[in-house]
Scaffold this active site. Structure first.
Site, PDB file in Angstrom:
ATOM      1  N   ASP A   1     -32.719 -39.058 -26.616  1.00 55.39           N
ATOM      2  CA  ASP A   1     -32.882 -37.613 -26.425  1.00 55.39           C
ATOM      3  C   ASP A   1     -34.228 -37.293 -25.766  1.00 55.39           C
ATOM      4  OD1 ASP A   1     -32.109 -34.992 -26.548  1.00 55.39           O
ATOM      5  OD2 ASP A   1     -32.636 -34.704 -28.648  1.00 55.39           O
TER       6      ASP A   1
ATOM      7  N   ASN B   1     -21.577 -32.265 -25.410  1.00 55.96           N
ATOM      8  CA  ASN B   1     -22.336 -32.183 -24.151  1.00 55.96           C
ATOM      9  C   ASN B   1     -21.525 -31.592 -22.987  1.00 55.96           C
ATOM     10  OD1 ASN B   1     -24.222 -35.199 -24.878  1.00 55.96           O
ATOM     11  ND2 ASN B   1     -24.883 -33.081 -25.085  1.00 55.96           N
TER      12      ASN B   1
ATOM     13  N   GLU C   1     -31.180 -46.995 -41.976  1.00 54.06           N
ATOM     14  CA  GLU C   1     -32.571 -46.537 -41.963  1.00 54.06           C
ATOM     15  C   GLU C   1     -32.779 -45.668 -40.722  1.00 54.06           C
ATOM     16  OE1 GLU C   1     -34.814 -47.009 -44.328  1.00 54.06           O
ATOM     17  OE2 GLU C   1     -33.402 -48.227 -45.475  1.00 54.06           O
TER      18      GLU C   1
HETATM   19  C1  IPE Z   1     -27.467 -35.862 -28.706  1.00 56.12           C
HETATM   20  O1  IPE Z   1     -28.405 -35.161 -27.983  1.00 56.12           O
HETATM   21  C2  IPE Z   1     -26.428 -36.457 -27.798  1.00 56.12           C
HETATM   22  C3  IPE Z   1     -26.882 -37.556 -26.944  1.00 56.12           C
HETATM   23  C4  IPE Z   1     -28.058 -38.094 -26.949  1.00 56.12           C
HETATM   24  C5  IPE Z   1     -25.888 -38.044 -26.026  1.00 56.12           C
HETATM   25  P1  IPE Z   1     -28.275 -33.589 -27.714  1.00 56.12           P
HETATM   26  O2  IPE Z   1     -29.473 -33.201 -26.954  1.00 56.12           O
HETATM   27  O3  IPE Z   1     -26.961 -33.293 -27.126  1.00 56.12           O
HETATM   28  O4  IPE Z   1     -28.299 -33.017 -29.209  1.00 56.12           O
HETATM   29  P2  IPE Z   1     -28.738 -31.588 -29.753  1.00 56.12           P
HETATM   30  O5  IPE Z   1     -27.978 -30.557 -28.984  1.00 56.12           O
HETATM   31  O6  IPE Z   1     -30.206 -31.466 -29.542  1.00 56.12           O
HETATM   32  O7  IPE Z   1     -28.409 -31.626 -31.209  1.00 56.12           O
HETATM   33  C1  IPE Z   2     -30.550 -36.704 -23.722  1.00 50.63           C
HETATM   34  O1  IPE Z   2     -31.485 -35.841 -23.170  1.00 50.63           O
HETATM   35  C2  IPE Z   2     -29.452 -37.070 -22.767  1.00 50.63           C
HETATM   36  C3  IPE Z   2     -28.130 -36.493 -23.087  1.00 50.63           C
HETATM   37  C4  IPE Z   2     -27.848 -35.727 -24.092  1.00 50.63           C
HETATM   38  C5  IPE Z   2     -27.058 -36.833 -22.190  1.00 50.63           C
HETATM   39  P1  IPE Z   2     -31.247 -34.267 -23.116  1.00 50.63           P
HETATM   40  O2  IPE Z   2     -30.524 -33.958 -21.860  1.00 50.63           O
HETATM   41  O3  IPE Z   2     -30.590 -33.790 -24.357  1.00 50.63           O
HETATM   42  O4  IPE Z   2     -32.741 -33.751 -23.037  1.00 50.63           O
HETATM   43  P2  IPE Z   2     -33.367 -32.522 -23.820  1.00 50.63           P
HETATM   44  O5  IPE Z   2     -33.042 -32.721 -25.270  1.00 50.63           O
HETATM   45  O6  IPE Z   2     -32.761 -31.286 -23.270  1.00 50.63           O
HETATM   46  O7  IPE Z   2     -34.833 -32.628 -23.559  1.00 50.63           O
HETATM   47 MG    MG Z   3     -31.264 -33.173 -26.141  1.00 48.92          MG
END
Ligand code: IPE
Ligand code: IPE
Ligand code: MG
Length: 242
Positions: A21, A69, A205
């Site tokens: 993330d 997503n 964990e």
């Molecule tokens: C979780 O990240 C999903 C992936 C890393 C693929 P998100 O960015 O989608 O999660 P939320 O919305 O912050 O919970």
């Molecule tokens: C994780 O990074 C990748 C996916 C969820 C595909 P994000 O795209 O969620 O990045 P942030 O959380 O908006 O910074």
């Molecule tokens: Mg994210």
């Protein structure tokens, strides 16, 4: 300080799962579009895959795209799906060189056809590799998996409801071929599970770091493993010293 040298090889987690993330925020901090962050994120995928395989961790699972997503703008979804195809195509050689098998979990046949095909091809091309299983969670959500497992158990109706065991349920999940993760890493400072591996994380964990995914390096991965090795796992029992 050589972090890698401090890692005990006899106490490695068998399965590490990662919620990758922070790509978007990493890009925003640099005044770049979110997709730029996803591209950089692929480098971290490479680094962590290599680090895990070199250490001798047999299973690594990466959350690459959640069922939720799809709510993102179409351009971002398309870019992510394109990146998936591109990355699998370019990385297969490296995976074979490193003896890593590509595997995937999720509601895969709902992926765009091109992504789905590239994924199947990547899995086929690496099917005989033995050192590590790299699983991509794609169009995955923990609740989706639990529900599809319930449906398939009901459909088969092989057993009386009372006779069902946790092992039967494990076998119906799309993670049936994987041991439960021993360590979950989530980057970017968020402290939530976001619908990942809900059943499988029962005794995992948890390790949270503020580092954004594109900055997550081998060293950061070693830090997480070392932290894991300092934990005392009790599984509801008592500590060994009591
Ligand atoms: C979780 O990240 C999903 C992936 C890393 C693929 P998100 O960015 O989608 O999660 P939320 O919305 O912050 O919970
Ligand atoms: C994780 O990074 C990748 C996916 C969820 C595909 P994000 O795209 O969620 O990045 P942030 O959380 O908006 O910074
Ligand atoms: Mg994210």
């Amino acid at each position: 300080m050589d972090l890698e040298a401090q890692i005990r090889r006899d106490k490695l987690p068998r399965h590490v799962a990662v919620i990758m993330d922070g790509n978007g925020r990493w890009a925003a901090e640099r005044g770049q579009p979110r997709v730029f962050g996803h591209r950089q994120g692929v480098r971290a995928v490479r680094a962590v895959t290599e680090a895990a395989a070199e250490l001798g961790i047999p299973y690594l699972t990466l959350y690459a795209f959640s069922t939720e997503n799809w709510k993102r703008p179409r351009t971002e979804v398309n870019a992510l799906m394109g990146l998936l195809v591109e990355t699998i195509r370019t990385e297969v050689r490296e995976l074979n060189k490193n003896d890593i098998r590509l595997h995937a979990i999720g509601d895969l046949d709902k992926l765009p056809e091109r992504s789905y095909k590239a994924l199947l091809q990547g899995m086929k091309d690496t099917a005989d590799n033995k050192r590590m299983t790299l699983t991509l969670a794609l169009n995955y959500s923990g609740r989706w998996d639990i529900l599809q497992a319930v449906k398939s158990i009901c459909r088969k109706a092989e057993k009386q409801a009372e006779a069902l065991t946790e092992e039967d349920f494990d076998r119906a999940l799309c993670t049936a071929a994987l041991p439960d993760p021993e360590l979950l890493i989530r980057t970017s400072g968020e402290m939530r599970i976001s619908n990942f591996l809900l059943w499988e994380l029962a005794y995992t964990e948890l390790y949270f770091t503020k580092v954004y995914w594109p900055d997550f390096s081998k060293e950061e991965f070693y830090r997480a493993i070392l932290d894991f090795q300092r934990r005392e796992r009790r599984f509801g029992g008592l500590s060994a010293s009591t």
